[in-house]
Scaffold this motif. Structure first.
Motif, PDB file in Angstrom:
ATOM      1  N   SER A 182       0.838  -1.203   0.000  1.00  0.00           N
ATOM      2  CA  SER A 182       0.000   0.000   0.000  1.00  0.00           C
ATOM      3  C   SER A 182       0.869   1.248   0.000  1.00  0.00           C
ATOM      4  O   SER A 182       0.601   2.217  -0.721  1.00  0.00           O
ATOM      5  N   LEU A 183       1.941   1.220   0.797  1.00  0.00           N
ATOM      6  CA  LEU A 183       2.864   2.353   0.801  1.00  0.00           C
ATOM      7  C   LEU A 183       3.581   2.476  -0.535  1.00  0.00           C
ATOM      8  O   LEU A 183       3.779   3.581  -1.044  1.00  0.00           O
ATOM      9  N   LEU A 184       3.936   1.356  -1.129  1.00  0.00           N
ATOM     10  CA  LEU A 184       4.592   1.360  -2.442  1.00  0.00           C
ATOM     11  C   LEU A 184       3.675   1.980  -3.489  1.00  0.00           C
ATOM     12  O   LEU A 184       4.093   2.829  -4.280  1.00  0.00           O
ATOM     13  N   ALA A 185       2.412   1.588  -3.491  1.00  0.00           N
ATOM     14  CA  ALA A 185       1.449   2.138  -4.454  1.00  0.00           C
ATOM     15  C   ALA A 185       1.275   3.638  -4.251  1.00  0.00           C
ATOM     16  O   ALA A 185       1.211   4.405  -5.216  1.00  0.00           O
ATOM     17  N   ALA A 186       1.217   4.058  -2.993  1.00  0.00           N
ATOM     18  CA  ALA A 186       1.077   5.485  -2.698  1.00  0.00           C
ATOM     19  C   ALA A 186       2.310   6.254  -3.155  1.00  0.00           C
ATOM     20  O   ALA A 186       2.196   7.374  -3.672  1.00  0.00           O
ATOM     21  N   SER A 187       3.481   5.655  -2.983  1.00  0.00           N
ATOM     22  CA  SER A 187       4.704   6.343  -3.392  1.00  0.00           C
ATOM     23  C   SER A 187       4.744   6.521  -4.903  1.00  0.00           C
ATOM     24  O   SER A 187       5.246   7.523  -5.402  1.00  0.00           O
ATOM     25  N   ARG A 188       4.177   5.575  -5.629  1.00  0.00           N
ATOM     26  CA  ARG A 188       4.100   5.751  -7.083  1.00  0.00           C
ATOM     27  C   ARG A 188       3.137   6.882  -7.420  1.00  0.00           C
ATOM     28  O   ARG A 188       3.414   7.730  -8.269  1.00  0.00           O
ATOM     29  N   GLN A 189       2.011   6.902  -6.735  1.00  0.00           N
ATOM     30  CA  GLN A 189       1.013   7.947  -6.972  1.00  0.00           C
ATOM     31  C   GLN A 189       1.614   9.336  -6.732  1.00  0.00           C
ATOM     32  O   GLN A 189       1.317  10.272  -7.449  1.00  0.00           O
ATOM     33  N   HIS A 190       2.489   9.446  -5.729  1.00  0.00           N
ATOM     34  CA  HIS A 190       3.111  10.722  -5.388  1.00  0.00           C
ATOM     35  C   HIS A 190       4.481  10.894  -6.059  1.00  0.00           C
ATOM     36  O   HIS A 190       5.179  11.867  -5.786  1.00  0.00           O
ATOM     37  N   LYS A 191       4.872   9.914  -6.878  1.00  0.00           N
ATOM     38  CA  LYS A 191       6.153   9.934  -7.597  1.00  0.00           C
ATOM     39  C   LYS A 191       7.338  10.056  -6.644  1.00  0.00           C
ATOM     40  O   LYS A 191       8.305  10.770  -6.906  1.00  0.00           O
ATOM     41  N   ASP A 192       7.264   9.344  -5.526  1.00  0.00           N
ATOM     42  CA  ASP A 192       8.317   9.371  -4.515  1.00  0.00           C
ATOM     43  C   ASP A 192       9.163   8.106  -4.661  1.00  0.00           C
ATOM     44  O   ASP A 192       8.883   7.070  -4.055  1.00  0.00           O
ATOM     45  N   VAL A 193      10.215   8.203  -5.470  1.00  0.00           N
ATOM     46  CA  VAL A 193      11.069   7.053  -5.786  1.00  0.00           C
ATOM     47  C   VAL A 193      11.773   6.528  -4.544  1.00  0.00           C
ATOM     48  O   VAL A 193      11.848   5.316  -4.322  1.00  0.00           O
ATOM     49  N   GLU A 194      12.276   7.418  -3.711  1.00  0.00           N
ATOM     50  CA  GLU A 194      13.009   7.002  -2.511  1.00  0.00           C
ATOM     51  C   GLU A 194      12.118   6.153  -1.592  1.00  0.00           C
ATOM     52  O   GLU A 194      12.539   5.110  -1.086  1.00  0.00           O
ATOM     53  N   LEU A 195      10.895   6.588  -1.385  1.00  0.00           N
ATOM     54  CA  LEU A 195       9.979   5.840  -0.530  1.00  0.00           C
ATOM     55  C   LEU A 195       9.576   4.516  -1.184  1.00  0.00           C
ATOM     56  O   LEU A 195       9.443   3.496  -0.505  1.00  0.00           O
ATOM     57  N   ALA A 196       9.426   4.521  -2.503  1.00  0.00           N
ATOM     58  CA  ALA A 196       9.096   3.284  -3.222  1.00  0.00           C
ATOM     59  C   ALA A 196      10.210   2.256  -3.049  1.00  0.00           C
ATOM     60  O   ALA A 196       9.946   1.071  -2.826  1.00  0.00           O
ATOM     61  N   GLU A 197      11.443   2.712  -3.146  1.00  0.00           N
ATOM     62  CA  GLU A 197      12.574   1.798  -2.968  1.00  0.00           C
ATOM     63  C   GLU A 197      12.632   1.281  -1.527  1.00  0.00           C
ATOM     64  O   GLU A 197      12.934   0.103  -1.292  1.00  0.00           O
ATOM     65  N   PHE A 198      12.322   2.137  -0.562  1.00  0.00           N
ATOM     66  CA  PHE A 198      12.281   1.713   0.841  1.00  0.00           C
ATOM     67  C   PHE A 198      11.216   0.628   1.032  1.00  0.00           C
ATOM     68  O   PHE A 198      11.479  -0.415   1.632  1.00  0.00           O
ATOM     69  N   ALA A 199      10.013   0.869   0.515  1.00  0.00           N
ATOM     70  CA  ALA A 199       8.923  -0.107   0.648  1.00  0.00           C
ATOM     71  C   ALA A 199       9.292  -1.423  -0.041  1.00  0.00           C
ATOM     72  O   ALA A 199       9.028  -2.509   0.489  1.00  0.00           O
ATOM     73  N   THR A 200       9.922  -1.335  -1.198  1.00  0.00           N
ATOM     74  CA  THR A 200      10.342  -2.532  -1.934  1.00  0.00           C
ATOM     75  C   THR A 200      11.302  -3.368  -1.101  1.00  0.00           C
ATOM     76  O   THR A 200      11.179  -4.591  -1.032  1.00  0.00           O
ATOM     77  N   LYS A 201      12.244  -2.701  -0.436  1.00  0.00           N
ATOM     78  CA  LYS A 201      13.217  -3.419   0.396  1.00  0.00           C
ATOM     79  C   LYS A 201      12.540  -4.117   1.576  1.00  0.00           C
ATOM     80  O   LYS A 201      13.060  -5.102   2.088  1.00  0.00           O
ATOM     81  N   GLN A 202      11.394  -3.613   1.992  1.00  0.00           N
ATOM     82  CA  GLN A 202      10.665  -4.252   3.092  1.00  0.00           C
ATOM     83  C   GLN A 202       9.866  -5.452   2.595  1.00  0.00           C
ATOM     84  O   GLN A 202       9.690  -6.438   3.309  1.00  0.00           O
ATOM     85  N   ILE A 203       9.390  -5.377   1.361  1.00  0.00           N
ATOM     86  CA  ILE A 203       8.529  -6.435   0.808  1.00  0.00           C
ATOM     87  C   ILE A 203       9.345  -7.656   0.379  1.00  0.00           C
ATOM     88  O   ILE A 203       8.943  -8.794   0.616  1.00  0.00           O
TER      89      ILE A 203
END
Length: 156
Positions: free
Chosen positions: A58-79
């Motif tokens: 859910s955080l990864l999807a939100a980070s894409r919606q907000h175009k936040d690459v750093e947060l997307a990479e963080f969420a990916t590392k958790q998944i």
């Protein structure tokens, strides 16, 4: 509405002595990601329960919606360590990289997908009309009335 949700969530513990479940935290994550992704990340990292791949997703999807690459990479590392099907994760991450012009990262993610033999699954919609089930996939024009269906969709 967001403020009201946080108020109820806080009252669960303070007034009603109810320990929130992971589902409650998931709902709060949905509220937090509407206006503040950092608040959403903070919520997840402070959850007294183990966040699930769904919560991180859910955080990864939100980070894409907000175009936040750093947060997307963080969420990916958790998944990734959670060992679930990562196809959607890689597709979402690749799309975010493409949307932000990070073409080398797009190639890297697609290479990972290829090496792991992961393929993007085609979306499928099923509609039941008067007991008959119709299946549609993206850009599928094989239905006998497909041209009419797409004409109507074009009007919408």
């Amino acid at each position: 509405m967001v403020e009201k949700g946080w108020n109820y969530f806080t009252k669960m513990k303070s007034e009603y002595r109810i320990d929130p479940s992971i589902e409650h935290y998931g709902c709060m994550l949905d509220l937090a990601r509407v206006d503040d992704l950092n608040k959403a990340k903070e919520l997840i990292t402070k959850v007294p329960l183990e966040p699930t791949s769904r919560i991180w997703g859910s955080l990864l999807a939100a980070s894409r919606q907000h175009k936040d690459v750093e947060l997307a990479e963080f969420a990916t590392k958790q998944i990734l360590p959670l060992g679930c099907d990562n196809t959607g994760l890689y597709v979402l991450l690749s799309n975010l990289y493409a949307e932000t012009g990070r073409w080398e990262d797009v190639r890297r993610v697609k290479s990972i997908m290829e090496s792991q033999q992961l393929m993007k699954t085609v979306g499928l919609t099923m509609v039941d009309v008067k007991g008959q089930t119709f299946k549609f996939t993206d850009q599928d024009r094989s239905h006998e009335h497909g041209h009419l269906i797409y004409d109507v969709l074009d009007l919408l």
